[in-house]
Scaffold this active site. Structure first.
Site, PDB file in Angstrom:
ATOM      1  N   GLN A  77      10.764   6.031   1.467  1.00  0.00           N
ATOM      2  CA  GLN A  77       9.093   7.529   1.821  1.00  0.00           C
ATOM      3  C   GLN A  77       8.547   7.036   2.836  1.00  0.00           C
ATOM      4  O   GLN A  77       7.541   6.675   2.897  1.00  0.00           O
ATOM      5  CB  GLN A  77       8.419   7.991   0.940  1.00  0.00           C
ATOM      6  CG  GLN A  77       7.638   9.021   1.424  1.00  0.00           C
ATOM      7  CD  GLN A  77       6.328   9.492   0.340  1.00  0.00           C
ATOM      8  OE1 GLN A  77       6.340   8.396  -0.635  1.00  0.00           O
ATOM      9  NE2 GLN A  77       5.767  10.403   0.002  1.00  0.00           N
ATOM     10  N   SER A 135       2.772   7.854   4.539  1.00  0.00           N
ATOM     11  CA  SER A 135       1.265   7.313   5.211  1.00  0.00           C
ATOM     12  C   SER A 135       1.726   6.678   6.331  1.00  0.00           C
ATOM     13  O   SER A 135       2.638   5.722   6.148  1.00  0.00           O
ATOM     14  CB  SER A 135       1.425   6.391   3.897  1.00  0.00           C
ATOM     15  OG  SER A 135       0.969   7.843   2.925  1.00  0.00           O
ATOM     16  N   SER A 143       7.786   1.853  -0.870  1.00  0.00           N
ATOM     17  CA  SER A 143       7.725   0.980  -1.297  1.00  0.00           C
ATOM     18  C   SER A 143       9.484   1.164  -1.673  1.00  0.00           C
ATOM     19  O   SER A 143       9.753   2.141  -1.001  1.00  0.00           O
ATOM     20  CB  SER A 143       7.351   1.799  -3.283  1.00  0.00           C
ATOM     21  OG  SER A 143       7.650   2.544  -3.360  1.00  0.00           O
ATOM     22  N   GLU A 156       6.589  14.948  -6.669  1.00  0.00           N
ATOM     23  CA  GLU A 156       6.277  14.122  -6.411  1.00  0.00           C
ATOM     24  C   GLU A 156       5.556  14.163  -7.997  1.00  0.00           C
ATOM     25  O   GLU A 156       5.081  13.006  -9.086  1.00  0.00           O
ATOM     26  CB  GLU A 156       5.101  12.978  -5.609  1.00  0.00           C
ATOM     27  CG  GLU A 156       4.609  11.710  -5.740  1.00  0.00           C
ATOM     28  CD  GLU A 156       4.635  10.652  -4.501  1.00  0.00           C
ATOM     29  OE1 GLU A 156       3.592  12.423  -3.660  1.00  0.00           O
ATOM     30  OE2 GLU A 156       3.624   9.627  -4.618  1.00  0.00           O
ATOM     31  N   GLU A 202     -10.045  11.226  -5.152  1.00  0.00           N
ATOM     32  CA  GLU A 202     -11.046  12.498  -5.275  1.00  0.00           C
ATOM     33  C   GLU A 202     -10.187  13.738  -4.134  1.00  0.00           C
ATOM     34  O   GLU A 202     -10.628  14.725  -4.658  1.00  0.00           O
ATOM     35  CB  GLU A 202     -10.893  11.763  -3.571  1.00  0.00           C
ATOM     36  CG  GLU A 202     -12.125  10.603  -3.912  1.00  0.00           C
ATOM     37  CD  GLU A 202     -12.037   9.122  -3.841  1.00  0.00           C
ATOM     38  OE1 GLU A 202     -10.960   9.083  -3.731  1.00  0.00           O
ATOM     39  OE2 GLU A 202     -12.419   8.779  -4.869  1.00  0.00           O
TER      40      GLU A 202
END
Lengths: 396, 365, 365, 396
Positions: free
Chosen positions: A115, A118, A150, A233, A366
């Site tokens: 993936q 990010s 990963s 996910e 958060e």
């Protein structure tokens, strides 16, 4: 043939498969392909794509029967990103060609996926990402940096979100691609973590070329497509009940029991508090699975992720402290690239450090609290300053 | 050990709806506040409707003695709703503690007097188990002396005794039934205004000795009570969260709803998370009581050790996040704070629960 | 019992400035990270400058044996700065633990060998007190056997022993000085990369028995170490807070600096509050060590029981609030997390500190 | 006469006062007036207003000497709002007439003051207040509701902030007044709290008239003037060191020691944690006073208020739980109006409930955290939506 709806019906199909392809004598790859062809890969997928259009709950029946018969599986932990994130998104947004091309090798494990979401500058605020994709003939040319990937070093394909229009507000200028990890413009570098290991990678994209045929969804729809990926996910919870003292509490309770000479009443009470919370978390998992089985999943999955992170951190922190002098030591700082991640593996120090990631990876605690507050409790959102500004004008 | 059933059944959902509707009608917070500072803090009219018409008192009583033969899962659902309303009815004392003690005795040994008492309770009479509300199933029991069938002793802080017709008094290894008129039941000033307490004084009071081990029955009742109390605590916590969320949505400060401030949102999200876990634990305890699960005590202790603190946390957050208004007598949130705090002590404090649990699951010694 | 002086004196402020400037120059986090994963984790050049030029090693050593005759207040200021930099120098092992043990022996009884060792340390030599870093002043000490002056035994996880010329070995009631070359000092892999640990093996190693009760001196040194460690922990916590605040000011998400999000602001405000209390406690411990206050042990235990947790909390918050970057090897915050966690265990874990404190202040028994 | 600067100098002045007005034979009121005239009321105030223009630190010397001599004091706890809040504000913003009129009877205690700031709709967001003051000839006519007013039922005067212009943004449309509590438009009603007591009052203003001569500061400057009042509220810390185990920890430790039969190791450890924090809070107080004495006060006062509230709540909660069966009871729910508030008074249940107010009164812990984050740590403020809107257009 109409889709099966009862366990008995799928059991029959499994029996057929096993009769025609005896696991004891069939090559692993051949067996998996036969299973795919029989629609028993993921029964809720459509016929022709490894499924039967059956209720998702029946998959557990298939898995159980095949496991009992000693059939090989597709090693789901190794290809988790493909199964859990890429597949449902391709199914939802892919063209027929894309579904035919990608799903089967994804499921059999022939092609590993990773993936590329990010970025160093876009973590919780994924929509701020800056990796650029520019149209060039039939291709897109992609440049940017991705992080926390990963399996990038073993992956053949990646799901990728990139910015195709910086002049519109951030949520509207992204597009979703399927990226060939063997493209010469893709460079993978290991990313070392505080444990000493490098589980993840940084991926540098330098004029990587992606044919437009590998775009998933419309140009500018990347955010919407990515939501499907992320939703999957988040709902990915284990299908089997955890036994009491499964997970981190079991490891730490074992450490505790192994050192009766170090027991103190205050430490016992602290551990018991954590035992209680771990048991409640386990029960919450059972409850969530029961809700799913009744077709009415609640939002408790996010409660569980929050609690899981907090508990794994508290327990592993307790363990290091309890071990006292032994807790001052670490196994080995050498950089290794583990094949599979085991939060509970190695020593207490490793568990302590690795657990710190549990409240960051897959959505920080958060962000999870924001989501719970707004979507579950219905509390109003904060004033937003980034909704209407073009991406290129955002402060960063 | 198979997984407990942690969902609410359709029957339980219906039961919840009836109880909630009744309480919305008859026990809104303002009415509760007005009542509990008056002469008669317990609402016995409401209790009669709840016990008899809704059938909350007869739920776990077997059908052959006039009950519904339901189980503690349903009792727990009622407790949740009563917690959400801090309703001043003697449910815990009578329909949980006293009833559970009698049920345990009856399981031990057939005794027509025990059966008759169960029938009386199922029909709407009120009883109390004469132990302090703080009694722990694994701790000391009060020392009432039996001289023949004459009982002497005093027991402090008994829940719901003020409304009881029958007192169930543990003395030695036996459990005695004493008519309330033969005892002195003196109300005391409770921290939790919505659950009246009394000191009970027995001076050679005539008791009827019920067959079987009263000590075992009392301890079993305290364990059942602790398990059901967890559901009450979930209800208390849930009211606190819901009410605070609603308040913060409508209250503006700095030109924004208070509920849009992230620090408050995160605290409420954490609270919601705690309640989600607490609910799973409380449901597991109730299911274990209903099925007599092998790991009953572990599940009850887990639920109590967790839910007691969650209810207190929720109530304390509710007071704080209501700001000044939460500190006023007029706003009902203090009733929930007091209930939560008293519940924390009731039927054993969390420390005691953890200590016993540690021994049970092999963390001790 | 008069109030301790909890401010930093002008001399202390100057000392802090010198140490901070030196560390900024020679031990920035990137340099520390590069060093500690190399062959020689301790920076002995830096240590020499700090010990000799800045005089950090001779601060508490009396002037008549070549020291500065300052006190543990100044030592604590150095510890704070070393904590802020997680500087890999053998300050705790040598200038605190070993030095404090020798100072205590000297206060007990005049012995020229003790004085000579103090002089040697004041001049920049490095020593180590041969106890595990986790040793607690009120707990068991390692069992090294003395056969005459030949010492045999092994002690695990000794801090800073790798750099020591002299080992101070408690055996029975005595303290022996052993030249490091007469022992086997084997480095082990520490959780805290910035404070190397070694296992020390003695096989009939020749020791010089120093006059006085070595056990008392060792315990006093461990108490002094615990008191000074509190200041180190304040320094660690402060770096974590400062660095996180700076990061959140410059890092934007959702079009705003992360530091403008209220939930994060409140957590950092709470952390600041904890550090304010921790600093007061650490200063009180240092002042008590300097003045030999009657309530020394109470103040040291208070400081350790508090500061250990504050440093861990600060480091954990720093990792979390840095998000992904805080999980990377490249970012120095993990060095502080590891230091904070190891410091929590060092010289007694908080649970041990609280247990002893409870006894001292009349909460036990 | 130049202002004294040394303890010796003020000691001489105290000696003069005591010589001329022997406390043993002087009437209390007369003694206080003589002390005022001698400038020994508050030495840092100007000459003629009860002071000497001397350093504030010297006041402690005066108070000590007078206490030793057995002189009567002005019962400062009874008139805390006047001394701590009204006086410094009048000194800073009052006209000469106002200072001459109000400060002396305020200090002697002849006239008690109260504070009319908070409103039901304006708590933490004080600037949102809606009590209206309209100009009418030489008077202002004030209508609105104030809340959380202690001593309103005994007060002769009040400091009051009211809105004089609703058409400008909220911070700019307020004015500060000195309000006569005997005005017929002022009605005081007790406000009962969760403890059962009524420490505070609600104050209803219905066309209350305030002469313009009792306006403090310029029209529209109310926010600025109120800041001075609130600043003084926050810095008001005791001038004497608290002994170890002073305050709530002492009460709870005594309860603990009185019941050895209830001791458990886990409870002991929890209490010891709170003991540690209480001792650290005490030390932080000593440190803050030492900073003040050195003229360099730090911002640690707000840390102390946060910690004080947290600890008094945790300790009193612990006490109720520890008392077990006794904790189930309460002393008395009868509504009483206490003369002075004692957080530590009455029983454990009272302490537990009263302590809940410690994180609300005098600035909530939430507002305090905002202030620390922004003013101490320098973190950026949140996006503001209420800065530029006219008060009347604010959502509420």
């Amino acid at each position: 043939m109409s889709a099966p709806t009862t366990p008995g019906q799928v059991r029959d199909l499994v029996a057929d498969l096993l009769r025609e392809h005896d696991p004891a004598t069939t090559d692993r790859r051949a067996f998996l392909e036969a299973r795919w062809a029989a629609g028993l890969a993921w029964v809720n997928f459509p016929v022709g794509l490894g499924g039967l259009g059956a209720p998702r709950a029946l998959q557990a029946v298939v898995d159980e029967e095949l496991a009992e018969a000693g059939a090989p599986d597709n090693n789901p932990r190794r290809i988790g990103i493909g199964l859990g994130m890429a597949a449902p998104t391709i199914l939802a947004f892919g063209t027929d060609e894309q579904k035919q091309r990608f799903l089967r090798p994804l499921w059999t494990g022939e092609e590993v996926w990773c993936q590329l979401f990010s970025e160093p500058g876009a973590g919780s605020d994924l929509a701020a990402l800056g990796t650029r994709a520019r149209r060039d003939g039939d291709d897109w040319v992609v440049t940017g940096q991705k992080v926390w990937t990963s399996t990038a070093h073993t992956a053949r394909w990646a799901i990728l979100v990139a910015r195709t229009d910086p002049d519109v507000p951030k949520h509207r200028g992204m597009t979703y691609f399927l990226c060939d990890m063997t493209d010469p413009g893709v460079e993978v570098r290991p990313l070392r973590q505080i444990t000493g290991e490098a589980e993840f990678n940084e991926v540098f994209l330098t004029d990587a070329r992606i044919p437009d045929a590998h775009r998933l969804g419309a140009v500018g729809d990347g955010w919407k497509v990515a939501q499907t990926t992320l939703m999957n996910e988040r709902v990915a919870i284990g299908s089997r009940a955890v036994p009491r003292e499964g997970g981190m509490i079991g490891v730490v309770a074992d450490t505790w029991r192994a050192h009766p000479e170090r027991h103190t009443a205050e430490a016992r009470d602290r551990l018991t508090r954590l035992w209680v919370e771990s048991e409640a978390l386990r029960l919450a998992g059972i409850r969530l699975r029961q809700q799913l089985a009744h077709g009415a999943p609640g939002p408790e999955g996010s409660a569980m992720k929050l609690a899981f992170a907090r508990l794994s951190q508290a327990l592993s922190g307790f363990e290091v402290e309890f071990l006292a002098e032994d807790g001052l030591r670490y196994g080995d700082w050498t950089m290794v690239r583990p094949e599979l991640v085991d939060f509970l593996g190695r020593d207490a120090g490793y568990r302590y450090l690795r657990a710190k990631g549990n409240s960051i990876e897959g959505g920080t605690s958060e962000v999870l609290r924001n989501i719970i507050a707004e979507r579950v409790l219905g509390l109003p959102s904060e004033p937003r300053v980034d909704k209407d500004l073009p991406w290129k004008d955002l402060p960063r | 050990m198979s997984d407990p059933d942690l969902l609410y059944s359709d029957v339980e959902v219906d039961l919840r709806a009836s109880v909630r509707a009744l309480l919305a009608d008859r026990a809104d917070p303002a009415a509760v506040l007005a009542r509990v500072v008056g002469e008669r803090p317990l609402d016995l009219d409401l209790w009669r409707t709840l016990a008899v018409d809704v059938g909350a008192a007869s739920l776990p009583v077997p059908e052959d003695v006039g009950g519904q033969g339901a189980g503690f899962r349903e009792v727990a659902v009622v407790a949740e709703e009563l917690g959400r309303a801090v309703a001043p009815v003697p449910f815990l004392g009578s329909a949980v503690l006293a009833t559970a003690a009698l049920l345990h005795l009856r399981d031990q040994q057939d005794d027509p007097r025990t059966a008759a008492l169960l029938t009386r309770l199922a029909e709407g009479a009120t009883a109390a188990l004469v132990v302090p509300l703080s009694a722990f199933h694994d701790g000391p029991l009060p020392a009432v002396a039996a001289d023949g069938d004459a009982l002497t002793g005093s027991v402090r802080s008994v829940a719901d005794a003020g409304a009881a017709e029958v007192l169930l008094v543990p003395a030695g290894d036996a459990l005695y039934a004493v008519e309330a008129s033969d005892a002195v039941v003196r109300p005391v000033v409770p921290l939790d205004l919505t659950r009246p307490l009394s000191d009970v004084e027995l001076s050679a009071a005539p008791g009827v000795r019920l067959a079987g081990s009263g000590a075992a029955a009392t301890r079993a009742a305290l364990l059942a009570g602790a398990g059901i109390l967890a559901s009450e605590q979930v209800g208390v916590a849930e009211w606190c969260l819901d009410t605070t969320v609603a308040y913060l949505k409508e209250r503006y400060q700095f030109g924004r709803p208070l509920g849009s401030f992230q620090a408050l949102k995160h605290r409420l999200a954490d609270l919601w998370q705690e309640i989600a876990l607490a609910r799973a634990a409380a449901r597991a305890a109730a299911d274990a009581l209903a099925t007599g699960a092998e790991d009953l005590e572990v599940l009850v202790l887990t639920a109590q050790a967790l839910c007691a603190g969650v209810a207190v946390h929720a109530a304390e957050e509710a007071v704080q996040l209501h700001g000044g208004i939460g500190m006023t007598w007029e706003h009902p949130v203090h009733l929930f704070l007091k209930r939560a705090k008293a519940d924390e002590i009731a039927l054993g404090a969390p420390g005691a629960h953890r200590t016993r649990l540690a021994a049970l699951v092999g963390l001790a010694g």
